[in-house]
Design a protein around this motif. Structure first.
Motif, PDB file in Angstrom:
ATOM      1  N   ILE A 109      50.484  35.343  32.428  1.00 55.44           N
ATOM      2  CA  ILE A 109      50.728  34.940  33.825  1.00 55.44           C
ATOM      3  C   ILE A 109      49.625  34.011  34.336  1.00 55.44           C
ATOM      4  O   ILE A 109      49.916  32.914  34.824  1.00 55.44           O
ATOM      5  N   PRO A 110      48.331  34.359  34.212  1.00 57.09           N
ATOM      6  CA  PRO A 110      47.310  33.423  34.700  1.00 57.09           C
ATOM      7  C   PRO A 110      47.153  32.176  33.824  1.00 57.09           C
ATOM      8  O   PRO A 110      46.664  31.149  34.282  1.00 57.09           O
ATOM      9  N   ALA A 127      39.039  27.562  34.568  1.00 55.32           N
ATOM     10  CA  ALA A 127      38.043  28.548  34.129  1.00 55.32           C
ATOM     11  C   ALA A 127      38.331  29.930  34.708  1.00 55.32           C
ATOM     12  O   ALA A 127      38.279  30.935  33.994  1.00 55.32           O
ATOM     13  N   SER A 128      38.643  29.977  35.986  1.00 54.53           N
ATOM     14  CA  SER A 128      38.896  31.260  36.642  1.00 54.53           C
ATOM     15  C   SER A 128      40.116  31.962  36.051  1.00 54.53           C
ATOM     16  O   SER A 128      40.061  33.154  35.715  1.00 54.53           O
ATOM     17  N   ASN A 129      41.198  31.240  35.915  1.00 52.22           N
ATOM     18  CA  ASN A 129      42.416  31.836  35.378  1.00 52.22           C
ATOM     19  C   ASN A 129      42.283  32.194  33.905  1.00 52.22           C
ATOM     20  O   ASN A 129      42.837  33.195  33.456  1.00 52.22           O
ATOM     21  N   SER A 130      41.554  31.383  33.149  1.00 51.70           N
ATOM     22  CA  SER A 130      41.338  31.694  31.729  1.00 51.70           C
ATOM     23  C   SER A 130      40.513  32.964  31.574  1.00 51.70           C
ATOM     24  O   SER A 130      40.781  33.798  30.709  1.00 51.70           O
ATOM     25  N   SER A 131      39.513  33.108  32.421  1.00 49.98           N
ATOM     26  CA  SER A 131      38.672  34.302  32.375  1.00 49.98           C
ATOM     27  C   SER A 131      39.492  35.560  32.664  1.00 49.98           C
ATOM     28  O   SER A 131      39.386  36.570  31.958  1.00 49.98           O
ATOM     29  N   THR A 137      43.561  40.686  28.314  1.00 49.54           N
ATOM     30  CA  THR A 137      43.899  40.865  26.902  1.00 49.54           C
ATOM     31  C   THR A 137      42.980  41.896  26.266  1.00 49.54           C
ATOM     32  O   THR A 137      43.432  42.825  25.588  1.00 49.54           O
ATOM     33  N   VAL A 138      41.694  41.713  26.485  1.00 47.63           N
ATOM     34  CA  VAL A 138      40.706  42.630  25.897  1.00 47.63           C
ATOM     35  C   VAL A 138      40.923  44.046  26.413  1.00 47.63           C
ATOM     36  O   VAL A 138      40.921  45.013  25.641  1.00 47.63           O
ATOM     37  N   LEU A 139      41.153  44.179  27.694  1.00 46.85           N
ATOM     38  CA  LEU A 139      41.368  45.505  28.283  1.00 46.85           C
ATOM     39  C   LEU A 139      42.628  46.163  27.715  1.00 46.85           C
ATOM     40  O   LEU A 139      42.610  47.339  27.338  1.00 46.85           O
TER      41      LEU A 139
END
Length: 177
Positions: A109-110, A127-131, A137-139
């Protein structure tokens, strides 16, 4: 027509973003709780306290000494134990799949917004949306991994407990006849 479909799908995914994040955070809280439950059970087992199995063994002993149709009553206890064991496993099995699925949704979504920002030259939005995307994903993967580990350990414990319960029921039936 393509523009309308893209706009419609984009709106739906935007609406889903916050519910996905909330569900992911609730999954994290749930799996942390289940980890605590499993750690407590591991500690009890290390002290030779098998509370769930002992409760079932006590029920077997009581039914073997009081029931008229002992074989049926003992079988009922075994089947109830198996059903409860499956229920205990399902407490973490769902998270094995749902954690990574929610993480992937929270990634995709982001990423649409990140790519839109990239196309407009808006690097802070990228950068914000990629972060956000990679964090979800990691979570999600961490939730799935922890849930899988807990399920594997619990399956081993439950198999052992059910085997003990079944063997004891067979001993009691043999002593009756």
């Amino acid at each position: 027509m393509n523009q309308i479909a893209n706009s419609f799908l984009s709106s739906i995914s935007d609406i889903l973003f916050y519910p996905v994040l909330i569900a992911l955070l609730l999954s994290l809280v749930w799996i942390v709780y289940q980890t605590g439950v499993s750690l407590r059970e591991a500690w009890q087992r290390s002290r030779n306290q098998f509370l769930w199995a002992e409760e079932k063994l006590n029920a077997l002993e009581k039914k073997a000494s009081t029931a008229k149709e002992k074989d049926i009553e003992l079988e009922k206890i075994i089947q109830t134990s198996e059903k409860q064991a499956a229920s205990r496993l399902n407490q973490t099995r769902f998270s094995i799949r749902s954690g990574p699925t929610l993480g992937l949704m929270g990634t995709l979504i982001p990423m649409a917004e990140a790519l839109l920002g990239l196309s407009k030259g808006n690097l802070p939005a990228l950068a914000s949306n990629s972060s956000t995307a990679f964090s979800t994903t990691v979570l999600g993967l961490a939730i799935g991994l922890i849930a899988y580990t807990l399920t594997v350990v619990r399956e081993r414990w439950i198999r052992s407990d059910l085997q003990t319960i079944t063997f004891r029921a067979e001993e009691l039936l043999r002593n009756i006849k």
